[in-house]
Design a protein around this motif. Structure first.
Motif, mmCIF file in Angstrom:
data_model
loop_
_atom_site.group_PDB
_atom_site.id
_atom_site.type_symbol
_atom_site.label_atom_id
_atom_site.label_comp_id
_atom_site.label_asym_id
_atom_site.label_seq_id
_atom_site.Cartn_x
_atom_site.Cartn_y
_atom_site.Cartn_z
ATOM 1 N N GLU A 89 0.849 -1.187 0.000
ATOM 2 C CA GLU A 89 0.000 0.000 0.000
ATOM 3 C C GLU A 89 0.888 1.242 0.000
ATOM 4 O OE1 GLU A 89 -3.263 2.120 3.001
ATOM 5 O OE2 GLU A 89 -2.525 0.096 3.398
ATOM 6 N N GLY A 90 0.500 2.258 -0.773
ATOM 7 C CA GLY A 90 1.308 3.468 -0.845
ATOM 8 C C GLY A 90 2.333 3.437 -1.957
ATOM 9 N N ARG A 91 2.286 2.379 -2.794
ATOM 10 C CA ARG A 91 3.060 2.278 -4.039
ATOM 11 C C ARG A 91 4.521 1.890 -3.823
ATOM 12 N NH1 ARG A 91 -1.979 3.852 -4.202
ATOM 13 N NH2 ARG A 91 -2.567 5.658 -5.409
ATOM 14 N N GLY A 92 5.266 2.541 -2.911
ATOM 15 C CA GLY A 92 6.648 2.166 -2.695
ATOM 16 C C GLY A 92 7.606 2.627 -3.767
ATOM 17 N N VAL A 93 7.242 3.651 -4.523
ATOM 18 C CA VAL A 93 8.110 4.185 -5.565
ATOM 19 C C VAL A 93 9.238 5.013 -4.935
ATOM 20 C CG1 VAL A 93 8.182 5.859 -7.471
ATOM 21 C CG2 VAL A 93 6.322 4.196 -7.323
ATOM 22 N N VAL A 94 10.457 4.885 -5.475
ATOM 23 C CA VAL A 94 11.573 5.731 -5.037
ATOM 24 C C VAL A 94 11.450 7.053 -5.788
ATOM 25 C CG1 VAL A 94 14.067 5.958 -4.794
ATOM 26 C CG2 VAL A 94 12.989 3.684 -4.676
ATOM 27 N N THR A 95 10.987 8.074 -5.096
ATOM 28 C CA THR A 95 10.587 9.312 -5.779
ATOM 29 C C THR A 95 11.756 10.069 -6.382
ATOM 30 O OG1 THR A 95 10.653 10.503 -3.656
ATOM 31 C CG2 THR A 95 8.532 9.580 -4.351
ATOM 32 N N GLU A 96 12.978 9.851 -5.872
ATOM 33 C CA GLU A 96 14.139 10.566 -6.412
ATOM 34 C C GLU A 96 14.635 9.955 -7.715
ATOM 35 O OE1 GLU A 96 13.813 10.992 -2.040
ATOM 36 O OE2 GLU A 96 14.007 9.258 -3.384
ATOM 37 N N LEU A 97 14.267 8.726 -7.991
ATOM 38 C CA LEU A 97 14.733 8.046 -9.192
ATOM 39 C C LEU A 97 13.745 8.228 -10.335
ATOM 40 C CD1 LEU A 97 16.027 4.650 -7.747
ATOM 41 C CD2 LEU A 97 17.300 6.767 -8.133
ATOM 42 N N THR A 98 14.240 8.066 -11.544
ATOM 43 C CA THR A 98 13.368 8.164 -12.712
ATOM 44 C C THR A 98 12.510 6.904 -12.840
ATOM 45 O OG1 THR A 98 14.921 7.113 -14.234
ATOM 46 C CG2 THR A 98 15.118 9.523 -13.914
ATOM 47 N N VAL A 99 11.542 6.982 -13.722
ATOM 48 C CA VAL A 99 10.720 5.813 -14.017
ATOM 49 C C VAL A 99 11.601 4.652 -14.452
ATOM 50 C CG1 VAL A 99 9.065 4.899 -15.705
ATOM 51 C CG2 VAL A 99 8.614 7.088 -14.567
ATOM 52 N N ASP A 100 12.517 4.902 -15.373
ATOM 53 C CA ASP A 100 13.368 3.836 -15.877
ATOM 54 C C ASP A 100 14.234 3.246 -14.770
ATOM 55 O OD1 ASP A 100 13.970 2.640 -18.622
ATOM 56 O OD2 ASP A 100 15.991 2.987 -17.847
ATOM 57 N N GLU A 101 14.778 4.090 -13.919
ATOM 58 C CA GLU A 101 15.622 3.602 -12.823
ATOM 59 C C GLU A 101 14.804 2.787 -11.825
ATOM 60 O OE1 GLU A 101 18.909 7.254 -12.811
ATOM 61 O OE2 GLU A 101 17.043 7.423 -11.660
ATOM 62 N N ASN A 102 13.591 3.232 -11.525
ATOM 63 C CA ASN A 102 12.721 2.457 -10.636
ATOM 64 C C ASN A 102 12.450 1.074 -11.204
ATOM 65 O OD1 ASN A 102 11.245 3.599 -8.061
ATOM 66 N ND2 ASN A 102 11.571 5.375 -9.406
ATOM 67 N N LEU A 103 12.132 1.014 -12.490
ATOM 68 C CA LEU A 103 11.836 -0.275 -13.102
ATOM 69 C C LEU A 103 13.063 -1.189 -13.099
ATOM 70 C CD1 LEU A 103 9.607 0.786 -16.130
ATOM 71 C CD2 LEU A 103 8.875 -0.367 -14.041
ATOM 72 N N ARG A 104 14.215 -0.634 -13.382
ATOM 73 C CA ARG A 104 15.428 -1.457 -13.416
ATOM 74 C C ARG A 104 15.771 -2.016 -12.034
ATOM 75 N NH1 ARG A 104 18.044 -1.180 -18.310
ATOM 76 N NH2 ARG A 104 17.219 0.422 -19.710
ATOM 77 N N LEU A 105 15.335 -1.329 -10.970
ATOM 78 C CA LEU A 105 15.544 -1.863 -9.619
ATOM 79 C C LEU A 105 14.879 -3.226 -9.470
ATOM 80 C CD1 LEU A 105 15.009 1.156 -7.177
ATOM 81 C CD2 LEU A 105 17.134 -0.080 -7.614
ATOM 82 N N GLY A 106 13.743 -3.388 -10.138
ATOM 83 C CA GLY A 106 13.028 -4.651 -10.032
ATOM 84 C C GLY A 106 13.749 -5.827 -10.642
ATOM 85 N N GLY A 107 14.769 -5.557 -11.463
ATOM 86 C CA GLY A 107 15.493 -6.640 -12.110
ATOM 87 C C GLY A 107 16.950 -6.739 -11.719
ATOM 88 N N LEU A 108 17.373 -5.999 -10.699
ATOM 89 C CA LEU A 108 18.792 -5.995 -10.329
ATOM 90 C C LEU A 108 19.295 -7.375 -9.931
ATOM 91 C CD1 LEU A 108 19.319 -2.686 -8.294
ATOM 92 C CD2 LEU A 108 20.157 -3.253 -10.576
ATOM 93 N N TRP A 109 18.426 -8.172 -9.317
ATOM 94 C CA TRP A 109 18.852 -9.476 -8.818
ATOM 95 C C TRP A 109 18.891 -10.538 -9.921
ATOM 96 C CZ3 TRP A 109 15.337 -13.387 -9.567
ATOM 97 C CH2 TRP A 109 14.023 -12.981 -9.852
ATOM 98 N N ARG A 110 18.342 -10.234 -11.069
ATOM 99 C CA ARG A 110 18.199 -11.251 -12.109
ATOM 100 C C ARG A 110 19.521 -11.524 -12.819
ATOM 101 N NH1 ARG A 110 13.239 -10.916 -15.877
ATOM 102 N NH2 ARG A 110 14.034 -13.020 -16.135
ATOM 103 N N ARG A 111 19.809 -12.784 -13.035
ATOM 104 C CA ARG A 111 21.056 -13.174 -13.689
ATOM 105 C C ARG A 111 20.926 -13.163 -15.204
ATOM 106 N NH1 ARG A 111 22.739 -18.340 -9.840
ATOM 107 N NH2 ARG A 111 23.035 -17.131 -7.904
ATOM 108 N N ASP A 112 19.726 -13.387 -15.686
ATOM 109 C CA ASP A 112 19.500 -13.400 -17.134
ATOM 110 C C ASP A 112 19.265 -11.966 -17.601
ATOM 111 O OD1 ASP A 112 18.629 -13.678 -19.738
ATOM 112 O OD2 ASP A 112 17.420 -15.455 -19.345
ATOM 113 N N ARG A 113 20.341 -11.286 -17.964
ATOM 114 C CA ARG A 113 20.240 -9.871 -18.295
ATOM 115 C C ARG A 113 19.412 -9.646 -19.563
ATOM 116 N NH1 ARG A 113 20.527 -8.360 -13.793
ATOM 117 N NH2 ARG A 113 20.503 -6.244 -14.611
ATOM 118 N N LEU A 114 19.506 -10.586 -20.496
ATOM 119 C CA LEU A 114 18.750 -10.446 -21.739
ATOM 120 C C LEU A 114 17.252 -10.491 -21.452
ATOM 121 C CD1 LEU A 114 18.768 -10.196 -24.810
ATOM 122 C CD2 LEU A 114 18.872 -12.703 -24.939
#
Length: 241
Positions: A89-114
């Motif tokens: 609840e409340g979204r949890g968006v990092v307001t200082e980061l851009t949309v693209d940077e926020n989205l890329r946070l969701g994939g930082l742990w992924r090993r399959d970069r492609l």
């Protein structure tokens, strides 16, 4: 409750904050590919349930089994890798980061970069408004755009189970309808399983297969969505409409 084909099984779950339990002996089964709405008044324990399932809150008693694996003691980051995504609840968006940077946070742990890059493109396809604002900071977005961003970031990890807490909070009815339609579409196209906490009962039941009603931290009933909508006594007693 248990059932064949369940992706998530919760049995005897008791959890809370400090010495005060909020959830009491909760039993819940979530079939793979289903949308289950968790309903109830404020203070019923809905958010506490999602926080416990996602590992943010430690259970006092009971078990949580995901795809046959007991999750007790598993760290939050490992739950994400196993396929559980939590949009609080409340979204949890990092307001200082851009949309693209926020989205890329969701994939930082992924090993399959492609595939992570492919998932990013898919999120932009799902949310054209985010594609148009990919360089905008989180604080520049509308409430609806922030909700899309939080949901998109969760989807980057290709979850099997999405724990979604109050996605309609503060949003216009039109945006709420779009979010609900997207959840239904994702389930149909990808088999995504959704546990949806939502105060907008009508909206939640419009896309859910089943609803689970909590009251004071206990499950008081579970039924298919249509029957819950038609049960006037239950709606008046627990759901406020």
């Amino acid at each position: 409750m248990t059932g064949a084909g369940a992706l998530l099984e919760v049995d005897g779950l008791t959890a809370g904050y400090g010495a005060a339990p909020v959830l009491h002996d909760v039993r819940l089964s979530v079939p793979s590919g289903a949308i289950i709405a968790v309903l109830g008044a404020n203070g019923a324990g809905k958010t506490t349930l999602l926080r416990t399932l996602s590992g943010l809150l430690r259970a006092a008693r009971g078990s949580v089994v995901f795809d046959g694996e007991d999750l007790r003691g598993v760290k939050v980051e490992h739950l994400v890798r196993r396929g559980i995504a939590h949009v609080p609840e409340g979204r949890g968006v990092v307001t200082e980061l851009t949309v693209d940077e926020n989205l890329r946070l969701g994939g930082l742990w992924r090993r399959d970069r492609l595939d992570a890059a492919r998932a990013l493109d898919e999120v932009y396809d799902l949310f054209p408004a985010l594609a148009q604002r990919r360089a905008s900071a989180g604080h520049q977005l509308s409430g609806g755009e922030r909700q899309m961003l939080a949901l998109g970031r969760a989807l980057i990890g290709r979850p099997r189970l999405l724990l979604l807490d109050e996605p309609s909070l503060g949003l216009a009815p039109r945006i709420t309808a779009q979010i609900m339609a997207l959840l239904r579409d994702l389930r149909e196209r990808t088999g995504l399983t959704v546990l949806l906490v939502e105060q907008n009962v009508r909206s939640a039941l419009s896309i859910a297969d089943e609803g689970v009603v909590l009251s004071l931290g206990r499950v008081v009933t579970r039924n298919n969505a249509a029957e819950l909508r038609d049960d006037a006594d239950l709606r008046h007693a627990y759901l406020g409409f």
